[in-house]
Design a protein around this motif. Sequence first.
Motif, PDB file in Angstrom:
ATOM      1  N   TRP A 277      44.336  39.632  47.530  1.00  0.00           N
ATOM      2  CA  TRP A 277      43.208  39.730  46.659  1.00  0.00           C
ATOM      3  C   TRP A 277      43.271  38.626  45.559  1.00  0.00           C
ATOM      4  O   TRP A 277      42.627  38.080  45.063  1.00  0.00           O
ATOM      5  CB  TRP A 277      43.056  41.242  46.221  1.00  0.00           C
ATOM      6  CG  TRP A 277      42.168  41.524  47.168  1.00  0.00           C
ATOM      7  CD1 TRP A 277      42.742  42.462  48.141  1.00  0.00           C
ATOM      8  CD2 TRP A 277      40.757  41.735  47.675  1.00  0.00           C
ATOM      9  NE1 TRP A 277      42.002  43.275  49.039  1.00  0.00           N
ATOM     10  CE2 TRP A 277      40.543  42.620  48.646  1.00  0.00           C
ATOM     11  CE3 TRP A 277      39.779  41.142  47.066  1.00  0.00           C
ATOM     12  CZ2 TRP A 277      39.283  42.693  49.241  1.00  0.00           C
ATOM     13  CZ3 TRP A 277      38.404  41.073  47.709  1.00  0.00           C
ATOM     14  CH2 TRP A 277      38.253  42.052  48.746  1.00  0.00           C
ATOM     15  N   LEU A 278      44.759  38.387  45.087  1.00  0.00           N
ATOM     16  CA  LEU A 278      44.655  37.611  43.829  1.00  0.00           C
ATOM     17  C   LEU A 278      44.532  36.143  44.397  1.00  0.00           C
ATOM     18  O   LEU A 278      43.993  35.306  43.726  1.00  0.00           O
ATOM     19  CB  LEU A 278      46.371  37.722  43.239  1.00  0.00           C
ATOM     20  CG  LEU A 278      46.600  38.806  42.360  1.00  0.00           C
ATOM     21  CD1 LEU A 278      48.142  38.552  42.074  1.00  0.00           C
ATOM     22  CD2 LEU A 278      45.715  38.497  41.231  1.00  0.00           C
ATOM     23  N   ALA A 279      44.913  35.733  45.682  1.00  0.00           N
ATOM     24  CA  ALA A 279      44.771  34.383  46.307  1.00  0.00           C
ATOM     25  C   ALA A 279      43.068  34.296  46.282  1.00  0.00           C
ATOM     26  O   ALA A 279      42.542  33.222  46.018  1.00  0.00           O
ATOM     27  CB  ALA A 279      45.281  34.423  47.564  1.00  0.00           C
ATOM     28  N   ARG A 280      42.252  35.502  46.668  1.00  0.00           N
ATOM     29  CA  ARG A 280      40.959  35.272  46.647  1.00  0.00           C
ATOM     30  C   ARG A 280      40.543  34.810  45.377  1.00  0.00           C
ATOM     31  O   ARG A 280      39.324  34.045  45.140  1.00  0.00           O
ATOM     32  CB  ARG A 280      40.313  36.730  47.218  1.00  0.00           C
ATOM     33  CG  ARG A 280      40.347  36.366  48.637  1.00  0.00           C
ATOM     34  CD  ARG A 280      39.354  37.314  49.204  1.00  0.00           C
ATOM     35  NE  ARG A 280      37.959  36.881  49.074  1.00  0.00           N
ATOM     36  CZ  ARG A 280      36.828  37.589  48.896  1.00  0.00           C
ATOM     37  NH1 ARG A 280      36.663  38.811  49.346  1.00  0.00           N
ATOM     38  NH2 ARG A 280      35.868  37.084  48.349  1.00  0.00           N
ATOM     39  N   ILE A 281      40.511  35.657  44.302  1.00  0.00           N
ATOM     40  CA  ILE A 281      40.414  35.650  43.029  1.00  0.00           C
ATOM     41  C   ILE A 281      40.673  34.280  42.576  1.00  0.00           C
ATOM     42  O   ILE A 281      40.014  33.403  41.749  1.00  0.00           O
ATOM     43  CB  ILE A 281      41.104  36.819  42.137  1.00  0.00           C
ATOM     44  CG1 ILE A 281      40.609  38.181  42.279  1.00  0.00           C
ATOM     45  CG2 ILE A 281      40.635  36.331  40.571  1.00  0.00           C
ATOM     46  CD1 ILE A 281      41.410  38.874  41.685  1.00  0.00           C
TER      47      ILE A 281
END
Length: 763
Positions: A277-281
Amino acid sequence: MTQISTTQAAVHFQTTNDLLLNFQLSPNLRGVLEPFERQLRKLMGDDAKLAREAQMMHTMQLTLGRGDVVGSSSNTDLTSLSLIFHTLITHRAGEFGASNLGYCAALLVGLYRWTSWSPIIFYTQTLLCAFMCLSQSSSVTVTMWKTFLVARLPQLLVAFEKCVNTENTNSESDWKHAMQNALFTLHRRNDILSHCDSMIARAEGNLSPPSAPLFRCFLKELIAHGLLDQKLAVTFDQGIINDNMPSLKSEAQEAGITLEAYFDTKLSGEGDEPRMWLARIRRDPGSHASFGDFVTQRFASATSQLDIDAMGHICRLLYHDQILDSLSLHIKISDLVAYSLQFFESYTCETVGDPQTAFSHIGDVVMFLQSSVARFKSNTFSVNDKTVSSEFLKTTAQVYPLNSLTGGDLATFNAWLKALFESEGIEDTILRSTQPKTLLRIAASLVVHAIGLTVEGKMNMDTLRNGVMYFSDPLLNWTLVGITKALIHEIHQKRFNTPIHLEVLQTLLLSPSCPRLVLTLCGPRVMSLLANREQKGSVAPAALNTAELRQVITAALGVREQARIQSAITMGTRVPWQEYPRQAIQSALNMARTNKPASIDVERCLEVVSPSQFIRILWSELIVAATVPSEIENSRRLAVFILTAPRPPTTPPLLPIFLHNIVPSLITHIDSQQEQTMTMSAELLVALVSSVLTAAMHLELALQSATVKSQHLFGQSSSAMARRLVSDLRTHKFSYTSSTLAQRLSSSQSFLANFPVFMELGT
């Protein structure tokens, strides 16, 4: 040579002079070109030289007469804006970086007033410069430039309009019209836009789904911030209507919760999911501002409640991921550091149910601090009127003699030495009774002392190895930065006659549980150590695996950064470090000359030479550049940026030093020159003094409009600096240079309108 005309000689002289000044030439080539340049100068004769200097002085006098206008090519100037943008990103985490929205807005307003650009020209140059900076960035920084352009620049422009409109000189419709025209101009630059998209695609790799075109992402953020109407956006990109690229904002809306609550839901788990999810953010710049607010709130809440689970979790997410770079464009990372330091100073494991887990979480806090403090030169951080120091993090590699440890430190040292190296093991009791800060301070001493006992035969190798392995466990691996640096220092001190130190160092760094952060922070030192060992022909232990050490360090740093460091190690002795400031100024002038986005890291230059030395180097390079009339404007813009850009608290403001220390000495120096050179230098000094004072005044007024505290911007106001300069010029009233300065400044109506104190010089 006898067949070359004066005109040809002038052309060849300019080319040769440019080669000698701006390129690293071999001694043989320089030995050929320098005599050739002298011959050309003779052939040109005094008449040609006088004509060229007269043209240059005429250009400078026109410049001063125009007052605040940047120059004949000001409508296409990229130099001033590119210098500002590069500095905002390079020092984004500092006091005067991109995260300080009010300051950024004031900086743009000050430039807008100083250049006297129309709204259309200002927005056109701003957008073109930002996209050109991205198109000419390196593969390492392209993602940061994309994030700045899409996620931060629209916010800066909103703050800019709010600030500039307080003066009621332009209406909201003026800026709407200006943005529309700027976008039309940018839309026609398909060469820049397509190059930006291809660079972003290479940097992001094979993402699924692929990123939308950069121009479309930018348009969507302009719409979201009210800077552009959606109907108008369609005229630039019809695909924006059917753009169904998923965004975190839309997903949160569909779930019926706020974006901050959505973050909380997705990032609260363990394992790989939060990292995904951090990569998506990170790939969704439109969510970065909200995520920054979420992170700040998490740090504040965990600190106030001393919640080790919450603090450890958020710290672990951030120091592992590049998202912190993106957040630094929106929030003050120094606030997060201050919260973490407060937490670390206050937390103990005395009453916690599971001290083993708590110590691991404390380790996450320490590693976040170590990774973040590396960005700052400051030792103190403040938030909510509480100031804390990070000085102890910079001394973790210090090895203390046993006789220097007293009281509680000595008791803790002996208890841990017994637990680690006498096979008693680490029990909950010792964790509850140990302040984490104390353990961090003595960890390097524990390892080095145990190695010393082994060398003396008082401890066997198996006992040492067993004890060292505790530091590879997540329970204690957060102490490894200091231990690694201490071991490297010991190896250097003992001239590599340290087989046990080398073995311990390798064991710790090659451990699968060695944090990547340790390899990142200590990697350059390890590479330098290995290079020095090879250069000195030292014999390494048979078990030392240099190839594997280089491999893990490269994996942590990245191939490009590893190659850069290796090149610096190899070339370090060939290029004197003292030459960096001059090379940086020459490089910035060369970029401006070729109409490329210019950049210069003034703070790094001031780490090499003193402020006064740096300004004198700047002046010497400006004099050289001014021999070409077309270079005067670029030189002046660079000088204005260097002298008026606010400096962090660790470096003094340069403008007062220039006006009060350097200008008087320059007046004396110029007066001693030959007549032709004296006239040229005096006119350059006139243009420079008028420009920096005017730029400083506009920045001060802009900071007031943006309600940014600016009492320490230059240490004193521009009017006070002008008043003192008038006094200094009076004391040199019989000087040619001083008289020229006084006459030019007191006869410029636009300059007098800003600094009426100079009227006194005309009486």
